[in-house]
Design a protein around this motif. Structure first.
Motif, mmCIF file in Angstrom:
data_model
loop_
_atom_site.group_PDB
_atom_site.id
_atom_site.type_symbol
_atom_site.label_atom_id
_atom_site.label_comp_id
_atom_site.label_asym_id
_atom_site.label_seq_id
_atom_site.Cartn_x
_atom_site.Cartn_y
_atom_site.Cartn_z
ATOM 1 N N TYR A 1 4.708 0.468 3.131
ATOM 2 C CA TYR A 1 5.660 -0.074 2.158
ATOM 3 C C TYR A 1 5.056 -1.174 1.299
ATOM 4 N N ARG A 2 3.865 -1.646 1.695
ATOM 5 C CA ARG A 2 3.161 -2.647 0.892
ATOM 6 C C ARG A 2 1.679 -2.579 1.231
ATOM 7 N N TYR A 3 0.861 -3.184 0.370
ATOM 8 C CA TYR A 3 -0.587 -3.156 0.550
ATOM 9 C C TYR A 3 -1.085 -4.450 1.170
ATOM 10 N N VAL A 4 -2.155 -4.344 1.938
ATOM 11 C CA VAL A 4 -2.838 -5.516 2.476
ATOM 12 C C VAL A 4 -3.756 -6.037 1.380
ATOM 13 N N THR A 5 -3.854 -7.355 1.257
ATOM 14 C CA THR A 5 -4.664 -7.928 0.177
ATOM 15 C C THR A 5 -5.982 -8.526 0.661
ATOM 16 N N LYS A 6 -6.070 -8.952 1.908
ATOM 17 C CA LYS A 6 -7.325 -9.524 2.416
ATOM 18 C C LYS A 6 -8.266 -8.374 2.758
ATOM 19 N N THR A 7 -9.391 -8.305 2.033
ATOM 20 C CA THR A 7 -10.198 -7.095 2.101
ATOM 21 C C THR A 7 -11.521 -7.218 2.831
ATOM 22 N N GLN A 8 -12.091 -8.398 2.931
ATOM 23 C CA GLN A 8 -13.455 -8.523 3.451
ATOM 24 C C GLN A 8 -13.579 -7.999 4.881
ATOM 25 N N ARG A 9 -12.708 -8.407 5.750
ATOM 26 C CA ARG A 9 -12.761 -7.986 7.147
ATOM 27 C C ARG A 9 -12.441 -6.494 7.287
ATOM 28 N N ILE A 10 -11.534 -6.025 6.464
ATOM 29 C CA ILE A 10 -11.134 -4.620 6.499
ATOM 30 C C ILE A 10 -12.314 -3.726 6.150
ATOM 31 N N GLN A 11 -13.084 -4.099 5.141
ATOM 32 C CA GLN A 11 -14.207 -3.283 4.701
ATOM 33 C C GLN A 11 -15.248 -3.115 5.797
ATOM 34 N N ARG A 12 -15.446 -4.122 6.615
ATOM 35 C CA ARG A 12 -16.438 -4.040 7.691
ATOM 36 C C ARG A 12 -15.945 -3.196 8.853
ATOM 37 N N GLN A 13 -14.639 -3.132 9.078
ATOM 38 C CA GLN A 13 -14.105 -2.469 10.264
ATOM 39 C C GLN A 13 -13.562 -1.063 10.005
ATOM 40 N N LEU B 1 -9.091 1.379 11.408
ATOM 41 C CA LEU B 1 -10.088 0.368 11.724
ATOM 42 C C LEU B 1 -10.701 0.585 13.099
ATOM 43 N N ARG B 2 -11.927 0.106 13.244
ATOM 44 C CA ARG B 2 -12.628 0.171 14.519
ATOM 45 C C ARG B 2 -11.892 -0.721 15.516
ATOM 46 N N THR B 3 -11.695 -0.214 16.720
ATOM 47 C CA THR B 3 -11.015 -0.984 17.767
ATOM 48 C C THR B 3 -11.878 -0.982 19.020
ATOM 49 N N PRO B 4 -11.737 -2.000 19.855
ATOM 50 C CA PRO B 4 -12.465 -2.003 21.127
ATOM 51 C C PRO B 4 -12.035 -0.815 21.981
ATOM 52 N N ARG B 5 -12.904 -0.366 22.862
ATOM 53 C CA ARG B 5 -12.597 0.793 23.705
ATOM 54 C C ARG B 5 -11.420 0.540 24.639
ATOM 55 N N THR B 6 -11.122 -0.709 24.914
ATOM 56 C CA THR B 6 -10.020 -1.019 25.824
ATOM 57 C C THR B 6 -8.664 -0.862 25.156
ATOM 58 N N VAL B 7 -8.631 -0.838 23.829
ATOM 59 C CA VAL B 7 -7.375 -0.693 23.091
ATOM 60 C C VAL B 7 -7.083 0.790 22.929
ATOM 61 N N LYS B 8 -5.869 1.216 23.290
ATOM 62 C CA LYS B 8 -5.526 2.636 23.256
ATOM 63 C C LYS B 8 -4.967 3.096 21.918
#
Length: 109
Positions: A29-41, A63-70
């Motif tokens: 319903y809306r866009y995220v504006t902070k992009t630097q961290r998003i681009q890396r992940q 986005l990339r998530t740790p293996r412990t996160v399902k």
């Protein structure tokens, strides 16, 4: 006799409810504006098209998530932003998709 009618009506209403399954749409319903961290992940993406309850076109970045996160972490970004187009080309190149950028569609059933 009256209890039999109530039981039949309850049974029919249960059948009607099960046949009329509604799907809850997972829309942006809306866009995220902070992009630097998003681009890396960002590791993958999918496109949201305007239909049904989804009111805006969006690129949904996975986005990339740790293996412990399902569950996968996702963010919604503007598909027309230059950095998004560049990032999608970069993701496609990593995945071996060397053809030109063609938006993927999110199918609803």
């Amino acid at each position: 006799m009256r209890s039999n009618t109530i039981i039949v009506l309850l049974g029919l209403s249960c059948v009607c409810l099960s046949l009329a399954q509604t799907t809850f749409e997972d829309c942006c319903y809306r866009y995220v504006t902070k992009t630097q961290r998003i681009q890396r992940q960002a590791v993958n993406y999918r496109q949201q098209v305007v239909d049904g309850g989804c009111n805006i076109p969006a690129t949904i970045l996975i986005l990339r998530t740790p293996r412990t996160v399902k569950t996968q972490r996702v963010v919604c970004v503007d598909p027309h932003a230059p950095w998004v187009v560049h990032l999608i080309k970069k993701i496609d190149k990593k995945k071996g998709k060397h053809d030109r950028y063609q938006p993927k569609t999110l199918h609803r059933s």
